[in-house]
Design a protein around this motif. Structure first.
Motif, PDB file in Angstrom:
ATOM      1  N   ALA A  13       0.830  -1.206   0.000  1.00 53.91           N
ATOM      2  CA  ALA A  13       0.000   0.000   0.000  1.00 53.91           C
ATOM      3  C   ALA A  13       0.869   1.263   0.000  1.00 53.91           C
ATOM      4  N   ILE A  14       1.959   1.234   0.750  1.00 52.44           N
ATOM      5  CA  ILE A  14       2.869   2.385   0.794  1.00 52.44           C
ATOM      6  C   ILE A  14       3.575   2.555  -0.541  1.00 52.44           C
ATOM      7  N   LEU A  15       4.047   1.463  -1.132  1.00 48.55           N
ATOM      8  CA  LEU A  15       4.792   1.534  -2.387  1.00 48.55           C
ATOM      9  C   LEU A  15       3.910   1.971  -3.554  1.00 48.55           C
ATOM     10  N   GLU A  16       2.620   1.729  -3.471  1.00 49.15           N
ATOM     11  CA  GLU A  16       1.703   2.165  -4.527  1.00 49.15           C
ATOM     12  C   GLU A  16       1.630   3.682  -4.610  1.00 49.15           C
ATOM     13  N   GLN A  17       1.953   4.381  -3.514  1.00 46.87           N
ATOM     14  CA  GLN A  17       1.970   5.841  -3.501  1.00 46.87           C
ATOM     15  C   GLN A  17       3.029   6.408  -4.443  1.00 46.87           C
ATOM     16  N   PHE A  18       4.058   5.609  -4.761  1.00 42.63           N
ATOM     17  CA  PHE A  18       5.159   6.072  -5.604  1.00 42.63           C
ATOM     18  C   PHE A  18       4.910   5.795  -7.086  1.00 42.63           C
ATOM     19  N   GLY A  19       3.707   5.418  -7.440  1.00 41.06           N
ATOM     20  CA  GLY A  19       3.375   5.146  -8.841  1.00 41.06           C
ATOM     21  C   GLY A  19       4.031   3.861  -9.308  1.00 41.06           C
ATOM     22  N   ASN A  20       4.622   3.891 -10.511  1.00 39.20           N
ATOM     23  CA  ASN A  20       5.241   2.675 -11.058  1.00 39.20           C
ATOM     24  C   ASN A  20       6.729   2.570 -10.731  1.00 39.20           C
ATOM     25  N   LYS A  21       7.205   3.321  -9.751  1.00 35.25           N
ATOM     26  CA  LYS A  21       8.612   3.245  -9.348  1.00 35.25           C
ATOM     27  C   LYS A  21       8.930   1.899  -8.691  1.00 35.25           C
ATOM     28  N   TYR A  22       7.995   1.375  -7.885  1.00 41.81           N
ATOM     29  CA  TYR A  22       8.233   0.134  -7.161  1.00 41.81           C
ATOM     30  C   TYR A  22       7.263  -0.988  -7.528  1.00 41.81           C
ATOM     31  N   ILE A  23       6.203  -0.654  -8.254  1.00 41.48           N
ATOM     32  CA  ILE A  23       5.216  -1.656  -8.651  1.00 41.48           C
ATOM     33  C   ILE A  23       4.933  -1.476 -10.146  1.00 41.48           C
ATOM     34  N   THR A  24       4.965  -2.592 -10.894  1.00 43.27           N
ATOM     35  CA  THR A  24       4.727  -2.519 -12.333  1.00 43.27           C
ATOM     36  C   THR A  24       3.247  -2.251 -12.599  1.00 43.27           C
ATOM     37  N   THR A  25       2.935  -1.971 -13.869  1.00 47.05           N
ATOM     38  CA  THR A  25       1.536  -1.725 -14.242  1.00 47.05           C
ATOM     39  C   THR A  25       0.687  -2.974 -14.050  1.00 47.05           C
ATOM     40  N   GLU A  26       1.336  -4.171 -14.060  1.00 47.02           N
ATOM     41  CA  GLU A  26       0.611  -5.427 -13.827  1.00 47.02           C
ATOM     42  C   GLU A  26       0.435  -5.709 -12.333  1.00 47.02           C
ATOM     43  N   GLY A  27       0.986  -4.866 -11.476  1.00 47.54           N
ATOM     44  CA  GLY A  27       0.846  -5.049 -10.038  1.00 47.54           C
ATOM     45  C   GLY A  27       1.933  -5.891  -9.399  1.00 47.54           C
ATOM     46  N   VAL A  28       3.024  -6.170 -10.149  1.00 45.19           N
ATOM     47  CA  VAL A  28       4.128  -6.977  -9.624  1.00 45.19           C
ATOM     48  C   VAL A  28       5.105  -6.056  -8.892  1.00 45.19           C
ATOM     49  N   LEU A  29       5.512  -6.475  -7.725  1.00 48.21           N
ATOM     50  CA  LEU A  29       6.434  -5.701  -6.901  1.00 48.21           C
ATOM     51  C   LEU A  29       7.837  -5.736  -7.488  1.00 48.21           C
ATOM     52  N   LYS A  30       8.473  -4.579  -7.652  1.00 49.87           N
ATOM     53  CA  LYS A  30       9.857  -4.491  -8.130  1.00 49.87           C
ATOM     54  C   LYS A  30      10.775  -4.577  -6.904  1.00 49.87           C
ATOM     55  N   ARG A  31      11.042  -5.809  -6.496  1.00 43.90           N
ATOM     56  CA  ARG A  31      11.813  -6.041  -5.272  1.00 43.90           C
ATOM     57  C   ARG A  31      13.197  -5.412  -5.329  1.00 43.90           C
ATOM     58  N   ASN A  32      13.892  -5.550  -6.467  1.00 45.08           N
ATOM     59  CA  ASN A  32      15.250  -5.010  -6.563  1.00 45.08           C
ATOM     60  C   ASN A  32      15.279  -3.500  -6.420  1.00 45.08           C
ATOM     61  N   SER A  33      14.300  -2.817  -6.979  1.00 46.44           N
ATOM     62  CA  SER A  33      14.243  -1.352  -6.858  1.00 46.44           C
ATOM     63  C   SER A  33      14.054  -0.941  -5.405  1.00 46.44           C
ATOM     64  N   VAL A  34      13.199  -1.662  -4.697  1.00 53.29           N
ATOM     65  CA  VAL A  34      12.969  -1.355  -3.281  1.00 53.29           C
ATOM     66  C   VAL A  34      14.246  -1.584  -2.492  1.00 53.29           C
ATOM     67  N   ILE A  35      14.902  -2.722  -2.725  1.00 53.35           N
ATOM     68  CA  ILE A  35      16.136  -3.053  -1.992  1.00 53.35           C
ATOM     69  C   ILE A  35      17.224  -2.029  -2.273  1.00 53.35           C
ATOM     70  N   GLU A  36      17.394  -1.643  -3.528  1.00 53.12           N
ATOM     71  CA  GLU A  36      18.425  -0.658  -3.888  1.00 53.12           C
ATOM     72  C   GLU A  36      18.174   0.675  -3.186  1.00 53.12           C
ATOM     73  N   ASP A  37      16.925   1.128  -3.170  1.00 51.60           N
ATOM     74  CA  ASP A  37      16.619   2.401  -2.510  1.00 51.60           C
ATOM     75  C   ASP A  37      16.757   2.304  -0.995  1.00 51.60           C
ATOM     76  N   LEU A  38      16.445   1.155  -0.429  1.00 50.34           N
ATOM     77  CA  LEU A  38      16.661   0.972   1.012  1.00 50.34           C
ATOM     78  C   LEU A  38      18.156   0.963   1.337  1.00 50.34           C
ATOM     79  N   ASP A  39      18.961   0.335   0.489  1.00 49.24           N
ATOM     80  CA  ASP A  39      20.419   0.336   0.691  1.00 49.24           C
ATOM     81  C   ASP A  39      20.999   1.745   0.608  1.00 49.24           C
ATOM     82  N   ARG A  40      20.396   2.589  -0.225  1.00 49.11           N
ATOM     83  CA  ARG A  40      20.869   3.978  -0.374  1.00 49.11           C
ATOM     84  C   ARG A  40      20.213   4.910   0.642  1.00 49.11           C
TER      85      ARG A  40
END
Length: 181
Positions: A13-40
């Motif tokens: 629900a939180i990641l949906e606020q960021f548009g398609n930055k962390y979730i694809t248009t099909e609703g699949v979670l972009k795990r690597n993008s989340v991990i990279e941003d958390l690491d940074r």
């Protein structure tokens, strides 16, 4: 049956606020993008995550009156691809020893250590060696401390008075032909 725990529902629900930055248009979670941003330590992402009460209480630890986000523990949730698909456990149907979260048969960091691993045994090889000494002294030479002695042991040797035998008998060979490496 896919099992998605409550914390993942909140994260989604939180990641949906960021548009398609962390979730694809099909609703699949972009795990690597989340991990990279958390690491940074992406300020916007972490602020949004910590504003959720469930995530805040689950992944914040208070140390010396300072709140610390357990980011590594939070990232673990994303690193296991099939982590949440059919159970609440990250462990596969495998039993074994692990180091750093990896089974030792999957890691290149496993080393067999044993006593005298860092030594070379200087052993007598003939009766003459035993006759020339009072006892059978066969010391272990440490690779660091006794490096010159070990180098001498492993230097090429030359046989003296060696004979080569063939069908007709033996004959003496020149020493230059008998070097052993």
């Amino acid at each position: 049956m896919a099992v998605e725990p409550k914390v993942m529902e909140h994260v989604r629900a939180i990641l949906e606020q960021f548009g398609n930055k962390y979730i694809t248009t099909e609703g699949v979670l972009k795990r690597n993008s989340v991990i990279e941003d958390l690491d940074r330590y992406d300020r916007d992402l972490i602020t949004a995550l910590l504003s959720d009460e469930l995530i805040h209480t689950s992944y914040i630890e208070k140390i010396a009156d300072i709140e610390v986000f357990k980011v590594n523990q939070f990232i673990e949730m994303f690193e296991f691809k099939h982590y949440w698909e059919d159970s609440y456990t990250k462990y596969s149907n495998k039993i074994g020893l692990t180091a750093g979260g990896k089974f030792i048969d999957e890691s290149a960091d496993v080393v067999l250590d044993f006593p005298f691993k860092d030594t070379v045994l200087k052993a007598g090889m003939s009766k003459e060696d035993l006759e020339n000494s009072d006892d059978a002294d066969e010391p272990f030479l440490n690779e660091v401390i006794a490096k010159p002695e070990i180098d001498e042991l492993f230097e090429p040797k030359i046989f003296v008075n060696a004979k080569k035998y063939n069908v007709r008998g033996g004959r003496t060979l020149p020493l230059s032909l008998l070097t052993i490496i």
